[in-house]
Design a protein around this motif. Structure first.
Motif, PDB file in Angstrom:
ATOM      1  N   SER A 516       0.808  -1.222   0.000  1.00 59.62           N
ATOM      2  CA  SER A 516       0.000   0.000   0.000  1.00 59.62           C
ATOM      3  C   SER A 516       0.837   1.265   0.000  1.00 59.62           C
ATOM      4  O   SER A 516       0.348   2.337  -0.363  1.00 59.62           O
ATOM      5  CB  SER A 516      -0.919   0.018   1.224  1.00 59.62           C
ATOM      6  OG  SER A 516      -0.152   0.190   2.414  1.00 59.62           O
ATOM      7  N   LYS A 518       1.820   2.524   2.771  1.00 56.90           N
ATOM      8  CA  LYS A 518       1.522   3.178   4.043  1.00 56.90           C
ATOM      9  C   LYS A 518       2.258   2.564   5.227  1.00 56.90           C
ATOM     10  O   LYS A 518       2.368   3.183   6.273  1.00 56.90           O
ATOM     11  CB  LYS A 518       0.016   3.151   4.301  1.00 56.90           C
ATOM     12  CG  LYS A 518      -0.781   3.944   3.278  1.00 56.90           C
ATOM     13  CD  LYS A 518      -2.271   3.907   3.572  1.00 56.90           C
ATOM     14  CE  LYS A 518      -3.049   4.726   2.566  1.00 56.90           C
ATOM     15  NZ  LYS A 518      -4.513   4.706   2.829  1.00 56.90           N
ATOM     16  N   LYS A 519       2.745   1.338   5.076  1.00 57.24           N
ATOM     17  CA  LYS A 519       3.421   0.663   6.187  1.00 57.24           C
ATOM     18  C   LYS A 519       4.762   1.329   6.501  1.00 57.24           C
ATOM     19  O   LYS A 519       5.055   1.644   7.651  1.00 57.24           O
ATOM     20  CB  LYS A 519       3.622  -0.810   5.836  1.00 57.24           C
ATOM     21  CG  LYS A 519       4.486  -1.600   6.809  1.00 57.24           C
ATOM     22  CD  LYS A 519       3.832  -1.790   8.154  1.00 57.24           C
ATOM     23  CE  LYS A 519       4.675  -2.665   9.054  1.00 57.24           C
ATOM     24  NZ  LYS A 519       4.092  -2.837  10.391  1.00 57.24           N
ATOM     25  N   ARG A 521       6.114   3.916   4.354  1.00 61.21           N
ATOM     26  CA  ARG A 521       6.152   5.261   3.775  1.00 61.21           C
ATOM     27  C   ARG A 521       7.416   5.495   2.939  1.00 61.21           C
ATOM     28  O   ARG A 521       8.065   6.532   3.031  1.00 61.21           O
ATOM     29  CB  ARG A 521       5.998   6.322   4.870  1.00 61.21           C
ATOM     30  CG  ARG A 521       4.676   6.219   5.622  1.00 61.21           C
ATOM     31  CD  ARG A 521       4.516   7.321   6.650  1.00 61.21           C
ATOM     32  NE  ARG A 521       3.280   7.187   7.394  1.00 61.21           N
ATOM     33  CZ  ARG A 521       2.100   7.650   6.986  1.00 61.21           C
ATOM     34  NH1 ARG A 521       2.005   8.254   5.829  1.00 61.21           N
ATOM     35  NH2 ARG A 521       1.021   7.486   7.732  1.00 61.21           N
ATOM     36  N   LYS A 524       5.075   2.666  -2.849  1.00 61.07           N
ATOM     37  CA  LYS A 524       4.384   1.406  -3.066  1.00 61.07           C
ATOM     38  C   LYS A 524       5.282   0.429  -3.809  1.00 61.07           C
ATOM     39  O   LYS A 524       6.072   0.816  -4.659  1.00 61.07           O
ATOM     40  CB  LYS A 524       3.114   1.634  -3.890  1.00 61.07           C
ATOM     41  CG  LYS A 524       2.024   2.416  -3.194  1.00 61.07           C
ATOM     42  CD  LYS A 524       0.814   2.566  -4.121  1.00 61.07           C
ATOM     43  CE  LYS A 524      -0.282   3.390  -3.474  1.00 61.07           C
ATOM     44  NZ  LYS A 524      -1.443   3.566  -4.386  1.00 61.07           N
ATOM     45  N   GLU A 645       3.299  11.118   2.883  1.00 56.55           N
ATOM     46  CA  GLU A 645       2.533   9.905   2.573  1.00 56.55           C
ATOM     47  C   GLU A 645       2.428   9.724   1.073  1.00 56.55           C
ATOM     48  O   GLU A 645       1.905  10.567   0.349  1.00 56.55           O
ATOM     49  CB  GLU A 645       1.138   9.996   3.183  1.00 56.55           C
ATOM     50  CG  GLU A 645       0.322   8.728   2.945  1.00 56.55           C
ATOM     51  CD  GLU A 645      -1.023   8.795   3.636  1.00 56.55           C
ATOM     52  OE1 GLU A 645      -1.794   7.859   3.482  1.00 56.55           O
ATOM     53  OE2 GLU A 645      -1.280   9.807   4.310  1.00 56.55           O
TER      54      GLU A 645
END
Length: 647
Positions: A516, A518-519, A521, A524, A645
């Motif tokens: 994603s 997001k884990k 940063r 992707k 992000e």
């Protein structure tokens, strides 16, 4: 460089005051975390607290019977400074990764002549000088090459070649071990120093164990570390794929070292390797059974009728091509080698297959051995990286590694389950067979002649961490400045993993997969950083080729490198009409850029009120470069790269 016009001076002053304010805010509100932020910069993605927490857990349940160079009390500091850090969603696998580093550390031993790596922690009667045993030494090099402090393995080489170690008491491909060590460190000093010793060792093997009539080496199954094997039933001596694979790869390594150092012996050893390689393939391959087997050293003997797990050893050294890949169809088949607690050392369908609690405590006629499991998994990683075949897959690699990790446990008498590594396993129950036998061996207790109390505790005759680094995370050491990274993680299996702080040829490597973004940063997909610089990326897990040549040697962490890197950043408007900050060609959301481009930055006083005068999007163009031009490494301690992000 200053390229700002007078029209931009006011905005530059606003930027400077914003930076100054944020810095002051960090100094006041985060006065305690200032140490933490320095620590965080050192840590990179995975916090050092992960290492410390695992060590605390392992120490709490450990009975520290034997202490060598680094006691439990210093384990956290040692591991924090020396090992690659690993993070993944499979917490049992992750736990055992750190556990195996924790146990490896126990085996670093300081002697009057330097450091060695032990196999058993207590002294055993069959060991050589300083309790050194050559049988597991190739595993010690494969695992230990990833430690940042090279003093231990450098000294270990001297022990074997000039320090009185019993080098040929067991099969040990020392030249190949040193060559693999060199591929990881990039330092050829040991190769140059010990080439004459490596040549002399090979020639001694030829005198002691080479059969001219067969054109092959022979070895006793016990001296291969594989006592009571089915292949050794007629006679323990045999022409085995183990010793011959070792000697082929020894000759290849000596040839490579000789070429590297300009020694004319290279051509001689290339020919030796080629002839021996041909002889092994022609003589030890059973075409009907589709497996490498043993021929007993006995007049008129033919190939043994049993498939034994050590038949995968040729792939451990990349010596068997696609023609022989059919052998791998047996590994995951419960009729042959597959078992719930680890692959069996002999095929289960053979009448000689045995799981015995009688006789010799170390039998290779059925039990699962971490030694053979790690050889097989290394061989499988080589196969998956080097050949196309339809017999076995990445999923099988991960499944076997997970079984291997799960086997690293012991249920104590009070029912507590703790991480554990010992000698041999019951492949169906997970019981540590030798331990069960030895704890009541003599008068209902441990036998001193057999090594004493808990002889096999923390047993150091296999790898695990190297399987994660070179197999699962896919760092494939090689010659030159090109590095292949090919994680053996099946698609759609894990959403994330990270291996960082990997010291490779003077560089710090970080391999990150984040589905994603997001884990961690860091974007992707799959990312490979070298000294903090992004050197390869892919939307999905797959093979990447990294060029190290353009990266300067550095011990800078990823976070440090990111903080000091000057990048190209600009404001762009996407097809959806939203405005983004683009960094290094990648779009990012950033909370100081409003989508409508009118409200500007929030007030630094409470971070809730907009400035009286909105700042245009032009203000954010080259924001990072402007900060660097003002001699700020980052815009502020509060706005690190991890706070941006990825979209």
């Amino acid at each position: 460089m200053k390229i700002y016009t007078n029209k931009k001076n006011r905005r530059l002053k606003i930027l400077q005051s914003l930076i100054m304010f944020q810095t002051c805010l960090a100094l006041s509100v985060f006065s305690y975390p200032l140490y933490g932020q320095d620590r965080q910069a050192t840590e990179g993605i995975i916090p050092l607290s992960k290492v410390e927490e695992y060590v605390e857990q392992f120490n709490a349940t450990d009975d520290e019977l034997t202490v060598q160079l680094i006691p439990n009390s210093e384990a956290a500091e040692f591991l924090s400074e020396n090992i690659p850090r690993f993070d993944c969603p499979d917490k049992e696998l992750e736990e055992i990764y750190y556990f195996r580093w924790w146990t490896f550390r126990k085996h670093i031993k300081q002697t009057p002549d330097g450091y060695i790596i032990s196999e058993f922690l207590p002294a055993v009667s069959w060991a050589g000088k300083y309790n050194g045993i050559s049988c597991p030494a190739m595993h010690h090099y494969n695992e230990g090459r990833w430690l940042h402090n090279r003093a231990y393995l450098d000294s270990y080489a001297r022990y074997w070649l000039r320090g009185g170690g019993s080098l040929r008491a067991y099969s040990f491909p020392v030249a190949r071990s040193l060559y693999n060590y060199y591929l990881t460190t990039g330092d050829d000093a040991l190769l140059k120093e010990y080439l004459p010793d490596l040549i002399a060792n090979f020639e001694a093997w030829e005198k002691e164990r080479f059969d001219e009539s067969k054109g092959l080496f022979w070895q006793n199954d016990g001296a291969d570390g594989m006592e009571v094997s089915i292949g050794g039933k007629e006679t323990p001596d045999g022409y085995r794929a183990t010793i011959n694979s070792y000697m082929i790869t020894e000759a290849k390594a000596i040839a490579a070292i000789a070429r590297h150092t300009g020694n004319p012996a290279g051509e001689v050893f290339e020919k030796k390797a080629a002839v021996l390689h041909t002889n092994m393939l022609q003589t030890l391959w059973d075409a009907e059974a589709q497996f490498f087997k043993v021929i007993p050293k006995k007049e008129g003997a033919g190939l043994c009728d049993a498939r034994e797990l050590h038949g995968y050893t040729p792939w451990y050294h990349s010596l068997a091509d696609e023609k022989y890949a059919a052998a791998w169809k047996f590994l995951m088949d419960s009729t042959y080698f597959y078992a719930p607690c680890g692959p069996t050392t002999a095929e289960r369908c053979h009448p000689g297959f045995t799981i015995s609690y009688k006789g010799h405590e170390c039998q290779w006629n059925g039990p699962s051995w971490p030694f053979s499991t790690s050889v097989t998994l290394t061989a499988l990683a080589n196969l998956l990286n080097e050949q196309r075949q339809d017999y076995i897959s990445k999923k099988d690699y991960l499944d076997l590694l997970k079984i291997y990790a799960h086997s690293h446990h012991l249920t104590k008498e009070d029912g507590t389950v703790v991480p554990w590594i010992d000698e041999n396993l019951n492949p169906f129950t997970g019981d540590w067979i030798a331990r069960t036998r030895l704890k009541t061996w003599e008068n209902g207790t441990w036998s001193k002649a057999k090594g004493g109390v808990e002889r096999g505790k923390d047993y150091n005759h296999s790898t695990f961490c190297d399987l994660v680094i070179t197999g699962l995370a896919g760092i494939r050491p090689s010659e030159g400045d090109k590095l292949t990274v090919n994680p053996l993680i099946p698609a759609n299996t894990w959403n994330y993993f990270c291996l960082e702080n990997v010291l490779y040829k003077g560089h710090k490597l970080t391999v990150v997969y984040d589905k994603s973004g997001k884990k961690y940063r860091r974007g992707k997909g799959l990312r490979v950083f070298v000294d903090g610089v992004l050197k390869g990326k892919s939307d999905k897990i797959g093979k990447l080729t990294i060029d190290l040549g353009s990266v300067q040697n550095s011990s800078t962490s990823l976070e440090d490198a990111r903080a000091t890197q000057v990048v190209v950043s600009r404001v762009v408007t996407g097809e959806n009409g939203k405005t983004y900050l683009e960094v290094d060609g990648q779009p990012y959301l950033w909370n100081v850029i409003e989508f409508d481009g009118t409200r500007g930055l929030y007030s630094p006083k409470y971070w809730t009120e907009p400035y009286d005068m909105p700042l245009s999007l032009e203000f954010s163009e080259n924001y990072f470069e402007k900060a660097a031009d003002l001699n700020y490494n980052t815009i502020s301690p509060l706005m690190r790269w991890r706070d941006i992000e990825n979209t």
